[in-house]
Design a protein around this motif. Structure first.
Motif, PDB file in Angstrom:
ATOM      1  N   GLY A   1       0.826  -1.199   0.000  1.00  0.00           N
ATOM      2  CA  GLY A   1       0.000   0.000   0.000  1.00  0.00           C
ATOM      3  C   GLY A   1       0.861   1.249   0.000  1.00  0.00           C
ATOM      4  O   GLY A   1       2.092   1.176  -0.141  1.00  0.00           O
ATOM      5  N   PHE A   2       0.220   2.398   0.149  1.00  0.00           N
ATOM      6  CA  PHE A   2       0.930   3.677   0.153  1.00  0.00           C
ATOM      7  C   PHE A   2       0.889   4.262   1.546  1.00  0.00           C
ATOM      8  O   PHE A   2      -0.133   4.185   2.253  1.00  0.00           O
ATOM      9  CB  PHE A   2       0.285   4.657  -0.836  1.00  0.00           C
ATOM     10  CG  PHE A   2       0.307   4.178  -2.260  1.00  0.00           C
ATOM     11  CD1 PHE A   2       1.469   4.264  -3.005  1.00  0.00           C
ATOM     12  CD2 PHE A   2      -0.840   3.643  -2.849  1.00  0.00           C
ATOM     13  CE1 PHE A   2       1.497   3.841  -4.321  1.00  0.00           C
ATOM     14  CE2 PHE A   2      -0.817   3.215  -4.146  1.00  0.00           C
ATOM     15  CZ  PHE A   2       0.346   3.293  -4.894  1.00  0.00           C
ATOM     16  N   THR A   3       1.974   4.841   1.900  1.00  0.00           N
ATOM     17  CA  THR A   3       2.010   5.543   3.175  1.00  0.00           C
ATOM     18  C   THR A   3       1.343   6.897   3.022  1.00  0.00           C
ATOM     19  O   THR A   3       1.139   7.409   1.909  1.00  0.00           O
ATOM     20  CB  THR A   3       3.457   5.742   3.642  1.00  0.00           C
ATOM     21  OG1 THR A   3       4.123   6.611   2.719  1.00  0.00           O
ATOM     22  CG2 THR A   3       4.191   4.423   3.724  1.00  0.00           C
ATOM     23  N   LEU A   4       1.004   7.513   4.140  1.00  0.00           N
ATOM     24  CA  LEU A   4       0.382   8.839   4.115  1.00  0.00           C
ATOM     25  C   LEU A   4       1.299   9.867   3.465  1.00  0.00           C
ATOM     26  O   LEU A   4       0.851  10.735   2.715  1.00  0.00           O
ATOM     27  CB  LEU A   4       0.038   9.269   5.547  1.00  0.00           C
ATOM     28  CG  LEU A   4      -0.606  10.651   5.698  1.00  0.00           C
ATOM     29  CD1 LEU A   4      -1.914  10.709   4.922  1.00  0.00           C
ATOM     30  CD2 LEU A   4      -0.823  10.983   7.175  1.00  0.00           C
ATOM     31  N   THR A   5       2.571   9.759   3.689  1.00  0.00           N
ATOM     32  CA  THR A   5       3.538  10.684   3.088  1.00  0.00           C
ATOM     33  C   THR A   5       3.542  10.570   1.580  1.00  0.00           C
ATOM     34  O   THR A   5       3.582  11.579   0.861  1.00  0.00           O
ATOM     35  CB  THR A   5       4.951  10.403   3.629  1.00  0.00           C
ATOM     36  OG1 THR A   5       4.944  10.525   5.052  1.00  0.00           O
ATOM     37  CG2 THR A   5       5.961  11.372   3.041  1.00  0.00           C
ATOM     38  N   GLU A   6       3.490   9.339   1.070  1.00  0.00           N
ATOM     39  CA  GLU A   6       3.484   9.131  -0.382  1.00  0.00           C
ATOM     40  C   GLU A   6       2.221   9.700  -1.013  1.00  0.00           C
ATOM     41  O   GLU A   6       2.261  10.293  -2.097  1.00  0.00           O
ATOM     42  CB  GLU A   6       3.610   7.635  -0.680  1.00  0.00           C
ATOM     43  CG  GLU A   6       4.974   7.059  -0.350  1.00  0.00           C
ATOM     44  CD  GLU A   6       5.017   5.560  -0.475  1.00  0.00           C
ATOM     45  OE1 GLU A   6       6.114   5.023  -0.756  1.00  0.00           O
ATOM     46  OE2 GLU A   6       3.947   4.913  -0.315  1.00  0.00           O
TER      47      GLU A   6
END
Length: 235
Positions: free
Chosen positions: A6-11
């Motif tokens: 998945g994607f991190t919040l930063t990404e």
């Protein structure tokens, strides 16, 4: 433990920021392109209108047999004022006789109605109109000035009025509209009549600016010198 993909919040935030920057850039480019397209169309419109108008004036001067009146520069005017610029006559000589027997004289008047939109330099007005009127009736005169009205065919739209800011011929600003007998002559309001005879010049200088009060302002300038058919000259 299994790796969770998945994607991190930063990404996600970084991706949103990049998309936003690209969107803003595309919007700015689209707006600029649209504005430049509008400016280009306005310039073409002004240039075409000036070209058609000058062709008409050129034909009128060529076909005239006598120049009855030349105004010169306009030293002052208010919104809505109607000012005569030029009066030409066809088929009439300097003795008020028909050049061609059996053919009635005709008279062509150019009148300028001052516009109502404030413009630069201070005191200037744009969106004026020059009217052209052709008639078989001789123009009436009030002292040295022919009668004039905002009637007839529209010769030119979007005409700008700029008054001179000095009494000398070398005004600070480019005075327009200007119809006068030479480039350096500072006098104006010439009338050729049996009562007050002034030998009108053999050279007519015409200066016009058309301007549309858009953002940015779009204008076009024309300056032309005509050789008049009467062959007179100012002493």
């Amino acid at each position: 433990m299994k790796n969770k993909k998945g994607f991190t919040l930063t990404e996600i935030l970084l991706a949103v920021m990049i998309v936003a920057i690209i969107g803003v850039a595309l919007a700015a480019l689209t707006t600029a392109a649209s504005r430049e397209s509008g400016v280009g169309r306005s310039r073409i419109l002004l240039r075409n209108n000036l070209s058609i108008a000058m062709r008409q004036l050129r034909n009128d001067v060529h076909d005239s047999s006598r120049v009855l009146y030349v105004h010169g520069r306009i030293d002052s005017a208010s919104s809505g004022d109607v000012i005569p610029l030029l009066v030409l006559a066809k088929n009439i000589d300097s003795n008020d006789q028909a050049v061609i027997d059996g053919l009635s004289p005709t008279y062509i008047s150019y009148c300028f109605q001052v516009g109502s939109t404030s413009a630069l330099p201070t005191g200037s007005l744009s969106e004026g109109t020059i009217y052209r009127r052709e008639t078989t009736s001789a123009p009436s005169w009030d002292s040295l000035t022919p009668s004039c009205s905002a009637s007839g065919d529209v010769f030119l739209h979007n005409v700008k009025f700029i008054k001179p800011t000095a009494s000398s011929s070398d005004a600070k600003y480019y005075p327009v509209p200007l119809f006068r007998l030479s480039a350096t002559d500072s006098t104006y309001s010439y009338k050729d009549s049996s009562a007050i005879r002034k030998e009108l010049g053999s050279v007519l200088v015409v200066k016009l600016i058309t301007e549309r009060p858009s953002t940015p302002v779009v204008n076009d300038v024309v300056e032309e010198i005509f050789v008049l058919p009467n062959g007179f000259r100012v002493e």
